[in-house]
Design a protein around this motif. Sequence first.
Motif, PDB file in Angstrom:
ATOM      1  N   UNK A 161       6.243 -18.010  26.108  1.00 16.89           N
ATOM      2  CA  UNK A 161       7.330 -18.347  27.030  1.00 16.89           C
ATOM      3  C   UNK A 161       6.775 -19.035  28.269  1.00 16.89           C
ATOM      4  N   UNK A 162       7.565 -19.928  28.843  1.00 15.23           N
ATOM      5  CA  UNK A 162       7.161 -20.564  30.095  1.00 15.23           C
ATOM      6  C   UNK A 162       8.131 -20.166  31.198  1.00 15.23           C
ATOM      7  N   UNK A 196      -3.867 -10.963  16.113  1.00 17.29           N
ATOM      8  CA  UNK A 196      -2.868 -11.037  17.175  1.00 17.29           C
ATOM      9  C   UNK A 196      -3.429 -11.817  18.359  1.00 17.29           C
ATOM     10  N   UNK A 197      -2.555 -12.146  19.304  1.00 14.31           N
ATOM     11  CA  UNK A 197      -3.035 -12.903  20.455  1.00 14.31           C
ATOM     12  C   UNK A 197      -4.085 -12.118  21.235  1.00 14.31           C
ATOM     13  N   UNK A 198      -3.883 -10.833  21.387  1.00 13.71           N
ATOM     14  CA  UNK A 198      -4.871 -10.012  22.090  1.00 13.71           C
ATOM     15  C   UNK A 198      -6.213 -10.067  21.375  1.00 13.71           C
ATOM     16  N   UNK A 199      -6.187 -10.026  20.047  1.00 13.14           N
ATOM     17  CA  UNK A 199      -7.426 -10.138  19.273  1.00 13.14           C
ATOM     18  C   UNK A 199      -7.998 -11.551  19.363  1.00 13.14           C
ATOM     19  N   UNK A 200      -7.136 -12.535  19.386  1.00 16.38           N
ATOM     20  CA  UNK A 200      -7.608 -13.917  19.480  1.00 16.38           C
ATOM     21  C   UNK A 200      -8.269 -14.193  20.827  1.00 16.38           C
ATOM     22  N   UNK A 205       2.518  -8.271  27.337  1.00 17.51           N
ATOM     23  CA  UNK A 205       2.453  -9.710  27.558  1.00 17.51           C
ATOM     24  C   UNK A 205       1.266 -10.091  28.447  1.00 17.51           C
ATOM     25  N   UNK A 206       0.611 -11.205  28.068  1.00 16.30           N
ATOM     26  CA  UNK A 206      -0.445 -11.786  28.876  1.00 16.30           C
ATOM     27  C   UNK A 206       0.137 -12.957  29.664  1.00 16.30           C
ATOM     28  N   UNK A 213       3.653 -17.019  29.424  1.00 13.78           N
ATOM     29  CA  UNK A 213       3.584 -15.629  28.978  1.00 13.78           C
ATOM     30  C   UNK A 213       3.409 -15.611  27.466  1.00 13.78           C
ATOM     31  N   UNK A 214       2.429 -14.826  26.992  1.00  9.36           N
ATOM     32  CA  UNK A 214       2.126 -14.767  25.563  1.00  9.36           C
ATOM     33  C   UNK A 214       2.141 -13.313  25.109  1.00  9.36           C
ATOM     34  N   UNK A 215       2.946 -13.026  24.090  1.00  9.47           N
ATOM     35  CA  UNK A 215       3.059 -11.652  23.591  1.00  9.47           C
ATOM     36  C   UNK A 215       1.774 -11.243  22.884  1.00  9.47           C
ATOM     37  N   UNK A 216       1.193 -10.147  23.326  1.00 12.06           N
ATOM     38  CA  UNK A 216      -0.103  -9.723  22.824  1.00 12.06           C
ATOM     39  C   UNK A 216      -0.131  -9.417  21.344  1.00 12.06           C
ATOM     40  N   UNK A 217       0.978  -8.904  20.799  1.00 11.39           N
ATOM     41  CA  UNK A 217       1.007  -8.491  19.391  1.00 11.39           C
ATOM     42  C   UNK A 217       1.367  -9.628  18.439  1.00 11.39           C
TER      43      UNK A 217
END
Length: 285
Positions: free
Chosen positions: A192-193, A125-129, A40-41, A176-180
């Motif tokens: 998530x907040x 994915x979010x990590x890639x984004x 998570x980021x 919080x943002x799930x990386x995958x």
Amino acid sequence: MKRRHLLLAPLLIWAQRAMAQAPALLLAGRYRPGIDLRDWWVSEKYDGVRGHWDGRQLRTRGGEPISAPAWFTAGWPATPLDGELWAGRSRFEQVQSTVARQQPDDAAWHGLRYMVFDLPAHPGTFTERLAALNGTVSTIDKSWVQAVPQRKVASDAELQVLLREIVRGGGEGLMLHRGASLYRAGRGDDLLKLKTHDDAEARVVAHLPGKGKHAGRLGALMIETPDGKRFALGTGFTDAQRADPPPVGSWVTYRFRGVHESSGLPRFASFVRVRADEARFRAAR
């Protein structure tokens, strides 16, 4: 009656257009302890106005066009951007009043930043984004367009320490943002907040008259949650808001601390504000 219908026609047309053009955005759920935080980021939750750049126009979460000055969005890409118009901590009213204007106030817009936190059209994915997002913001190369800083935490305890630090500094909370995760519109578990209190939105269905010192003005709003629950919201209003309350049909944000086990209704609910895009329309009338 016919005259009333004629007066309501522009409102109905505006509402239909806003609904038709509402962007499909990722919405946040609520954080609960027990999540494995390694993928998570974490970033600060900015108390501003959600701004979706569709490649040509800035729009609110509800789809209404935002009248930003031409210089503010000059050089922005055709790529959609998801972000927050923000003026700094504890300055939501400044953002709201600036965005509400049909004719942009240059001086006011110079006080805003566009904090970009996602690329809705990117397939990764979010990590890639994140990597692509940072590259896009660098290409825009404007001081008022910034990528939201993201970090990792190792545990819930570390997360709570960060939350307290942000709140002590005047911040609202954490995201919080799930990386995958991929970018999927709607509310889910990928975003998530985390705040020291809960908040939610509900629709105004009636004005309840005041008594005693509030006689002759608003006593409480009767509001309806998205799942159909109704309750009276009677605290958190200024004198000006009681004299000119949010209209029936508008959406408001309220703050609360948990829910009652028997009814599921919020505990200690208090009015916060009219939703930003609703406030903009009221200012334009």
